[in-house]
Design a protein around this motif. Sequence first.
Motif, PDB file in Angstrom:
ATOM      1  N   ARG A  30      -2.408  -7.613  -4.770  1.00 21.66           N
ATOM      2  CA  ARG A  30      -2.957  -7.169  -3.259  1.00 21.66           C
ATOM      3  C   ARG A  30      -4.508  -7.758  -3.373  1.00 21.66           C
ATOM      4  O   ARG A  30      -4.853  -8.368  -2.424  1.00 21.66           O
ATOM      5  N   ASN A  31      -5.067  -7.872  -4.536  1.00 20.85           N
ATOM      6  CA  ASN A  31      -6.470  -8.277  -4.719  1.00 20.85           C
ATOM      7  C   ASN A  31      -6.575  -9.720  -4.337  1.00 20.85           C
ATOM      8  O   ASN A  31      -7.169 -10.333  -3.863  1.00 20.85           O
ATOM      9  N   ASP A  82       0.005   6.612  -3.404  1.00 16.74           N
ATOM     10  CA  ASP A  82       0.001   5.312  -2.551  1.00 16.74           C
ATOM     11  C   ASP A  82      -1.501   5.231  -1.915  1.00 16.74           C
ATOM     12  O   ASP A  82      -1.884   6.024  -1.452  1.00 16.74           O
ATOM     13  N   ALA A  83      -1.845   3.931  -1.855  1.00 18.97           N
ATOM     14  CA  ALA A  83      -3.089   3.632  -1.410  1.00 18.97           C
ATOM     15  C   ALA A  83      -3.057   4.181   0.036  1.00 18.97           C
ATOM     16  O   ALA A  83      -3.859   4.897   0.669  1.00 18.97           O
ATOM     17  N   TYR A  84      -1.974   3.677   0.959  1.00 14.14           N
ATOM     18  CA  TYR A  84      -1.916   4.118   2.450  1.00 14.14           C
ATOM     19  C   TYR A  84      -2.115   5.606   2.668  1.00 14.14           C
ATOM     20  O   TYR A  84      -2.709   6.048   3.394  1.00 14.14           O
ATOM     21  N   ALA A  94      -1.614  -4.261  -7.937  1.00 15.82           N
ATOM     22  CA  ALA A  94      -2.849  -4.252  -7.668  1.00 15.82           C
ATOM     23  C   ALA A  94      -3.544  -5.633  -7.642  1.00 15.82           C
ATOM     24  O   ALA A  94      -4.578  -6.238  -6.898  1.00 15.82           O
ATOM     25  N   ASP A 134      -0.551  -2.029 -12.026  1.00 15.35           N
ATOM     26  CA  ASP A 134      -1.725  -3.078 -12.128  1.00 15.35           C
ATOM     27  C   ASP A 134      -1.330  -4.303 -11.734  1.00 15.35           C
ATOM     28  O   ASP A 134      -2.408  -4.966 -11.083  1.00 15.35           O
ATOM     29  N   VAL A 184      -5.596   6.639   2.046  1.00 11.43           N
ATOM     30  CA  VAL A 184      -6.473   6.185   3.142  1.00 11.43           C
ATOM     31  C   VAL A 184      -6.265   7.205   4.435  1.00 11.43           C
ATOM     32  O   VAL A 184      -7.050   7.845   4.991  1.00 11.43           O
ATOM     33  N   LEU A 222      -8.980   3.105  -0.252  1.00  8.75           N
ATOM     34  CA  LEU A 222      -9.498   1.879   0.276  1.00  8.75           C
ATOM     35  C   LEU A 222      -9.618   0.961  -1.168  1.00  8.75           C
ATOM     36  O   LEU A 222      -9.334  -0.243  -1.118  1.00  8.75           O
ATOM     37  N   LEU A 223     -10.425   1.672  -2.317  1.00 10.18           N
ATOM     38  CA  LEU A 223     -10.522   0.878  -3.439  1.00 10.18           C
ATOM     39  C   LEU A 223      -9.197   0.257  -4.110  1.00 10.18           C
ATOM     40  O   LEU A 223      -8.923  -0.949  -4.368  1.00 10.18           O
ATOM     41  N   LYS A 224      -8.197   1.313  -4.023  1.00  9.26           N
ATOM     42  CA  LYS A 224      -6.940   0.795  -4.432  1.00  9.26           C
ATOM     43  C   LYS A 224      -6.441  -0.554  -3.473  1.00  9.26           C
ATOM     44  O   LYS A 224      -5.879  -1.370  -3.899  1.00  9.26           O
ATOM     45  N   ALA A 225      -6.488  -0.312  -2.252  1.00  7.05           N
ATOM     46  CA  ALA A 225      -6.157  -1.249  -1.232  1.00  7.05           C
ATOM     47  C   ALA A 225      -6.590  -2.574  -1.389  1.00  7.05           C
ATOM     48  O   ALA A 225      -6.076  -3.677  -1.303  1.00  7.05           O
ATOM     49  N   ILE A 226      -7.794  -2.842  -1.711  1.00 14.27           N
ATOM     50  CA  ILE A 226      -8.398  -3.937  -2.099  1.00 14.27           C
ATOM     51  C   ILE A 226      -8.406  -4.477  -3.278  1.00 14.27           C
ATOM     52  O   ILE A 226      -8.940  -5.530  -3.753  1.00 14.27           O
ATOM     53  N   GLY A 227      -7.375  -3.908  -4.114  1.00 13.13           N
ATOM     54  CA  GLY A 227      -6.994  -4.294  -5.282  1.00 13.13           C
ATOM     55  C   GLY A 227      -7.602  -3.848  -6.487  1.00 13.13           C
ATOM     56  O   GLY A 227      -7.585  -3.976  -7.888  1.00 13.13           O
ATOM     57  N   ALA A 228      -8.118  -2.616  -6.615  1.00 10.39           N
ATOM     58  CA  ALA A 228      -8.793  -1.912  -7.609  1.00 10.39           C
ATOM     59  C   ALA A 228      -7.564  -1.212  -8.542  1.00 10.39           C
ATOM     60  O   ALA A 228      -6.735  -0.904  -7.825  1.00 10.39           O
ATOM     61  N   ARG A 229      -7.582  -1.369  -9.732  1.00 13.65           N
ATOM     62  CA  ARG A 229      -6.480  -0.886 -10.583  1.00 13.65           C
ATOM     63  C   ARG A 229      -6.797   0.642 -10.745  1.00 13.65           C
ATOM     64  O   ARG A 229      -7.836   1.036 -10.535  1.00 13.65           O
ATOM     65  N   LEU A 237       0.706  -1.093  -0.075  1.00 13.54           N
ATOM     66  CA  LEU A 237       0.009  -0.200  -0.061  1.00 13.54           C
ATOM     67  C   LEU A 237       1.071   1.022   0.025  1.00 13.54           C
ATOM     68  O   LEU A 237       0.287   2.294  -0.265  1.00 13.54           O
ATOM     69  N   SER A 238       2.036   1.090   0.333  1.00 15.35           N
ATOM     70  CA  SER A 238       2.854   2.228   0.368  1.00 15.35           C
ATOM     71  C   SER A 238       4.325   2.102   0.017  1.00 15.35           C
ATOM     72  O   SER A 238       5.024   0.878   0.460  1.00 15.35           O
ATOM     73  N   LEU A 285     -14.186  -6.990  -8.150  1.00 17.59           N
ATOM     74  CA  LEU A 285     -13.133  -6.330  -8.477  1.00 17.59           C
ATOM     75  C   LEU A 285     -12.141  -7.444  -9.411  1.00 17.59           C
ATOM     76  O   LEU A 285     -11.606  -6.786 -10.369  1.00 17.59           O
TER      77      LEU A 285
END
Lengths: 221, 403
Positions: free
Chosen positions: A81-82, B394-396, A78, A75, B399, B300-307, A54-55, A110
């Motif tokens: 992570r997913n 960055d997602a973090y 992502a 991508d 968030v 959050l969307l990014k964190a759970i894997g959204a491109r 995430l970072s 997703l």
Amino acid sequence: MLSCRSLRKSYVSERGEVLAVDGIDLDVEAGRYAAIIGRSGSGKSSLMAMVGGLSRPSDGSVVIDGTDIWGLSDDKLAAFRNRRLGFVFQFASLLPTLRLVDNVALPALLGKRGDADIYGKAATLLARMGLGDHLDAYPSECSAGEQRRAAIARALINDPVLLLADEPTSDLDEQTEIEIMDELLAVNRELGTTLVLVTHNLALAEQAGQIVHIAGGTIAS
Amino acid sequence: MRWLLLSLALQNLGRRKARSLLLIAAVALGSGVVFTGAVLMQSIDRSMAVGFTRLGADMMVVPEGSLTNITASLLVVEPGELVLDADVLAKARLTSLGRIAAQKIVRVEHSGIGSHHESADLIGFEPERDFTVQPWLVEKINRPLQAGDVILGAVRDGVLGSQLLIFGKPHVVYGRLGRTGVGTHERGVFMSFATLDALGEAIGGHGAKPAVLAPGKVSGFLAELSPGATPLQARFAILSNVKGVKVVAGDTTLSGIRQGLAALLDGILALMVLMFASMALMVSVLFSAIVTERRAELGLLKAIGARRGQVLGVMVTEAVLATGIGGIVGVVLGVLVMRLFERSLVYYLENVGVPFLWVDLPRMVAFAAGAIVLASVIGVLGVLYPAWAASRRDAYDLVRSGA
Ligand SMILES: Nc1ncnc2c1ncn2[C@@H]1O[C@H](COP(=O)(O)OP(=O)(O)OP(=O)(O)O)[C@@H](O)[C@H]1O
Ligand SMILES: [Mg+2]
């Protein structure tokens, strides 16, 4: 399973540069439960965010299941992570406009895996977290503990190999904390999911197979 | 997944109802003005084009001393005894004149046209050169005009293709002209020179044959200016080259109105451009605020894997929905407003001699679609940069900064 080498993270703010993580090497074996402890501001969340993809680290590498995750394209990361990671945040992290069941199903949706019965699985996971009668509730209609449990269900929807939980019980009462911890440990034990948990609760940390003590951005013991 | 993004966007709009409604209203106003402006501009443009090609001539050349009738929209030669040589203008080779159409006009009585005592104007023209009669045809037989055919002015009754006796000679009703508001024109019976000449004996039988029916003579000419020439230049050229004529120019008030309308249309165009620009700016300001407000959710969307593309998609969908709905509302409002003011607008324009015509339906639909697409494009453009910038972070970071 998880292997971090000389991880470093510095933030640049108006007051100058803050070195939150200063060269951490960390290995966690598959199926293990590792607890990360340390004082507030010691860099635990920063470390977890880098491990969770995430970072982006200022320096160093994170290898999960043989994949150097920060070497992946945006991508690909992502998608990684997913499919492979589950992350439970320190704070409320549900999308407010979606019902609990949609929130839990979202990572699977997703991922575009149309084969499985995504909503059936989301409902099962919510039921397991004791939220079987809250499927259609919106986050604002749930207590903090219920929201946190839904976030755990969401982290599990894609059967991650690594579950990262950053103080998932920080602002909850003791009884709820115990319930949620039991769930996480059950996932670790029954599904063999590797678990890395940040906690302030030393009693919980003592059940871990591996304790990592962080102070001032480095490993203390 | 598509549906989920869509419902996410819809619910986000629903979350801040007042703000969403204001945004939709602002976009509706803008696209309503653009749509209405475009339709009116095209309609007026089209109306003027039809009006002015119908109009016919810029000026008229008649024998000195003859009567003339000038109206706002048309020049006509009144019948009289004075005549000109048919080639008098052609011989002068005037560069300031464009097309020239000659007319022979004879006023007759007891011709068999209309009631017994009514007089009628028989107007001869040259079908190949004419540009003031045939453009007014509102209905005609489906074949070229030929000898023995007559064209009726607007107030004369007659079934297309039926027989009309003039001094006992059979003629065929070839077509009928639209209303012009000019008596001579509306009551006239038009025919080619040849057809009129063939009636010469019958007309002359009751007395002296009218001078204009002699070969090579005409009652007058209707002329167009050549491109770039001014009426003043043309008048001077004619009067200094041709003897015994009078030059009558068209009414200048109409060209004044035309220029006024053109200025108005330019104003509408400028307003539309400004409207578009301010709408785009407002939407982008608003959406950069909305993106900032949504940072945590995007993270959050990014964190759970959204491109990144999916994160962008959520915001773009939301923006397109809001501005697209605004565009639709604007078009509907535009149609309502035009309905409401249709009567007064049409009345005003017809008063100044421009018969008003709306653009045709396919064009109207194209403009409507254009306005809606334009509004949506503004939405996309407005949200694209802030959403793109946010999706890079960055997602973090997202968030945390949103929490
Ligand atoms: N985005 C940021 N910008 C600037 N400084 C930051 C940022 N994020 C964290 N820090 C700083 O980095 C250090 C480590 O923060 P971090 O959140 O990792 O600590 P933590 O161990 O998780 O603390 P806590 O137990 O309170 O959650 C802190 O000093 C914090 O102020
Ligand atoms: Mg923390």
